[in-house]
Design an enzyme around this catalytic site. Structure first.
Site, PDB file in Angstrom:
ATOM      1  N   GLU A   1       0.818  -1.219   0.000  1.00  0.00           N
ATOM      2  CA  GLU A   1       0.000   0.000   0.000  1.00  0.00           C
ATOM      3  C   GLU A   1       0.852   1.270   0.000  1.00  0.00           C
ATOM      4  OE1 GLU A   1      -2.162  -0.738   3.604  1.00  0.00           O
ATOM      5  OE2 GLU A   1      -3.808  -1.705   2.554  1.00  0.00           O
TER       6      GLU A   1
ATOM      7  N   GLU B   1      -5.744  -8.440  -2.556  1.00  0.00           N
ATOM      8  CA  GLU B   1      -6.542  -8.594  -1.347  1.00  0.00           C
ATOM      9  C   GLU B   1      -8.005  -8.373  -1.691  1.00  0.00           C
ATOM     10  OE1 GLU B   1      -5.349  -6.248   1.994  1.00  0.00           O
ATOM     11  OE2 GLU B   1      -3.269  -6.992   1.976  1.00  0.00           O
TER      12      GLU B   1
END
Length: 637
Positions: A199, A273
């Site tokens: 991220e 994810e």
């Protein structure tokens, strides 16, 4: 050699068994030669214009996340076999730096943290592996899995090319990466890809940083396909040339898919994810995602020919003080359960999500001739043990008699305390004591991180937390001892304020606008060594009115082979539970979590020592139940 019959009736020989998934072929890990050495392969996972291939054959990743550090090692095989039986072909796991290098010169890759053994077990069970090496992993861990000793540097700039950070990363990778290199696919191992960082697009403080991480991995021998992973609106800033961008999604949205296609038009689509649930924080409700919503999204992802990783497939538990916190809109700490409303529950039980997902994947799978869908492993027995009655008591103030205190003119934060071989204090509590000669108004100025019980001559007078900045100090004569017991409730695990996650007292406490000075500071980290030292303490029989804060001791009897159970503490307020010296995690009456998972392997056959640190209130009895209690549920918005 294994001989497989292909559809046209011809026979071909392979050195490893092929398992077809979603119309695409998955290779099993059977590459050990007679001499015990892994045989090398020439081509690993490759991203072509529209699909992944594994050694030249189309391959669709159907992955699931299970973290070795959140599952008792004795249960690794059980959890991975259940994942395999659901139709998953690829295991993904984060690798938390903070656990593998708890001190600057101390590394741990043993027992519960034996990552090599975990990867080899996945290979044995026929699972490929995507390794998520960080160094920052998020994963709702304290400081996102970064070690707190980094914050001893007052100028530290985490997740950048700041020399203090890059030097630390290089030292860590020098220990970690050589262990992973032989386990790569092209060397005969199960690791088909590596995710770098996590991220970074939402952090993105340094344009050179991701290139540094890529070079750090490849220069040490990582040759498999590289991934980055970001939410759809941060894909561009989080990527780096030479790595495949993957997206994170709560729901399969057209915008998320479109953003990934636009940024990476000639590449297969990967959802690194897909969130099967969500984490929980103290003081809120337990988050759940309806099973039908999860299965519907996974079905659509597979129908589109996209690859996917379910985060989490099995969440497990953040034992001890591993949990992080959230900063926005206000600070809140996470509960120790990482159940995540995943297909496999915290205790390894099959949920409705599991059964629906298994049915979906069984219909998508096309198996080699003679193969049947793996059977579901049997569930383990859970037991409601007899309650434990606490029979001994140890006041926190008595603990100080055999705990070294540090003298300091000014308050010192946890990370900069001269403890743990000059690595500071990572977790737990810190007690700050000073002498006052008057009453008045105490002001914390938001310098308490995160929560402090305040005492005057050992008598509780109030609480400091981030929202309460003032406290009245009663008048009195002569010198009196003012004590602040400060708890690190968990450093935030994400956001751009990671550099500011120092704990304890991070600045001055004012009395009548004058800074308090001349402290004695006690590190109460409650590590296993700390709990072991309590055996030497002057424990007393439980008095009719025990003082708080205090440690309480009791015994749990387990006959035969110990079973899983759940620890419940009705009538207790807030504290920590230790079983045979092992920290199960925090409890707090505000919920949502009302019971701590206690795996059977943590128990001895016979007598088990139960130790509880309670801050304020107790009824001196602990219950053991055969079912979890994660609190009142609410659907994820």
């Amino acid at each position: 050699m294994v001989v497989l019959r292909i559809r046209n009736g011809q026979k071909r020989k392979y050195t490893f068994l092929c398992l077809c998934v979603t119309g695409f072929i998955m290779y099993r890990y059977l590459s050990m030669s007679a001499g015990g050495r892994r045989m090398s392969r020439k081509v690993g996972l490759v991203a072509n214009s529209s699909q992944f291939t594994l050694e030249g054959t189309p391959f669709q990743i159907i992955g699931g996340s299970v973290h070795y550090f959140r599952v008792p090692r004795a249960y690794w095989r059980d959890r991975l076999m259940k994942m395999k039986a659901c139709g998953i072909n690829t295991l993904t796991t984060h690798v938390p730096w903070s656990l593998h290098q708890p001190e600057k010169d101390v590394f741990n890759f043993h027992t519960q943290l034996d990552l090599e053994a975990y990867i080899n077990l996945a290979a044995e069970l026929g699972l490929w592996v995507i390794l998520r090496l960080g160094p920052y992993v998020s994963s709702e861990l304290d400081l996102g899995g970064l070690p707190s000793w980094l914050l001893r540097d007052g100028s530290m700039r985490l997740r950048t090319t700041y020399p203090g950070f890059t030097q630390a990363v290089n030292t860590y990778y020098d220990k970690l990466i050589p262990k992973m290199v032989p386990l790569q696919f092209k060397k005969g191992g199960p690791i088909i890809a590596v995710q770098m960082e996590n991220e970074y697009g939402s952090y993105s403080k340094d344009e050179s940083y991701m290139a540094f991480i890529k070079e750090a991995l490849q220069s040490r021998g990582i040759t498999e396909l590289l991934f980055t992973a970001d939410s759809h609106n941060a894909l561009k800033s989080g990527g780096v040339d030479g790595a495949i961008r993957a997206v994170k999604l709560r729901r399969l949205s057209q915008r998320g898919v479109r953003d990934l296609q636009e940024i990476q038009p000639n590449s297969p689509m990967m959802v690194m994810e897909y969130w099967t649930g969500w984490y929980d924080v103290w003081g809120e409700l337990h988050h759940v995602l309806p099973p039908e919503d999860m299965v519907s999204a996974v079905r659509e992802i597979l129908m589109r020919g996209m690859s996917v990783n379910l985060y989490m497939f099995h969440g497990g538990s953040s034992f001890g003080f591993l949990t992080g916190g959230i900063q926005d809109p206000s600070y809140k700490a996470l509960v120790p359960s990482y159940d995540y409303d995943a297909p496999l529950t915290e205790a390894g039980e099959y949920s409705q999500k599991y059964h629906l997902l298994r049915d979906l994947l069984s219909r998508f799978n096309i198996r080699a001739e003679g193969e049947s869908f793996p059977e579901m492993p049997a569930l383990r027995y859970r037991e409601a043990y007899e309650p434990t009655i606490m029979y001994q008591h140890l006041s926190l103030w008595d603990v100080l008699s055999f705990t070294e205190g540090f003298k300091s003119h000014k308050p010192v934060n946890m990370e900069n305390l001269p403890t743990n071989n000059m690595n500071g204090q990572s977790f737990g509590y810190t007690l700050y004591e000073t002498i006052v000669t008057s009453g008045g108004l105490l002001k914390s100025g938001d310098n308490v991180r995160d929560r402090a019980l305040v005492f005057l001559d050992k008598a509780f007078i109030g609480l400091f937390k981030r929202q309460s900045l003032e406290l009245a100090l009663p008048d009195g004569k002569g010198e009196r001892t003012l004590s602040l017991l400060v708890e690190n409730c968990g450093r935030v695990h994400q956001g751009r304020g990671l550099d500011k996650q120092r704990k304890g007292l991070v600045g001055d406490i004012l009395l009548n606008d004058t800074p308090l000075r001349d402290f004695t500071i006690y590190s109460l980290d409650m590590k296993p060594s700390f709990i072991d030292n309590l055996h030497q303490a002057p424990w007393k029989s439980l008095p009719e009115k025990p003082s708080f804060p205090a440690f309480f001791m009791g015994r749990l009897f387990s006959y035969g082979y110990p079973s899983d159970t759940f620890v419940k503490l009705p009538g207790w307020e807030k504290g920590v539970v230790f079983i045979n010296g092992m920290n199960l995690g925090r409890y707090w009456s505000i919920g949502p979590q009302q019971a701590l998972y206690l795996p059977g392997p943590f128990l001895n056959s016979g007598i088990n020592q139960v130790t509880v640190f309670e801050e304020q209130e107790s009824d001196y009895k602990i219950n053991f139940e055969d079912s979890p209690d994660l609190g009142m549920a609410t659907d994820i918005m």
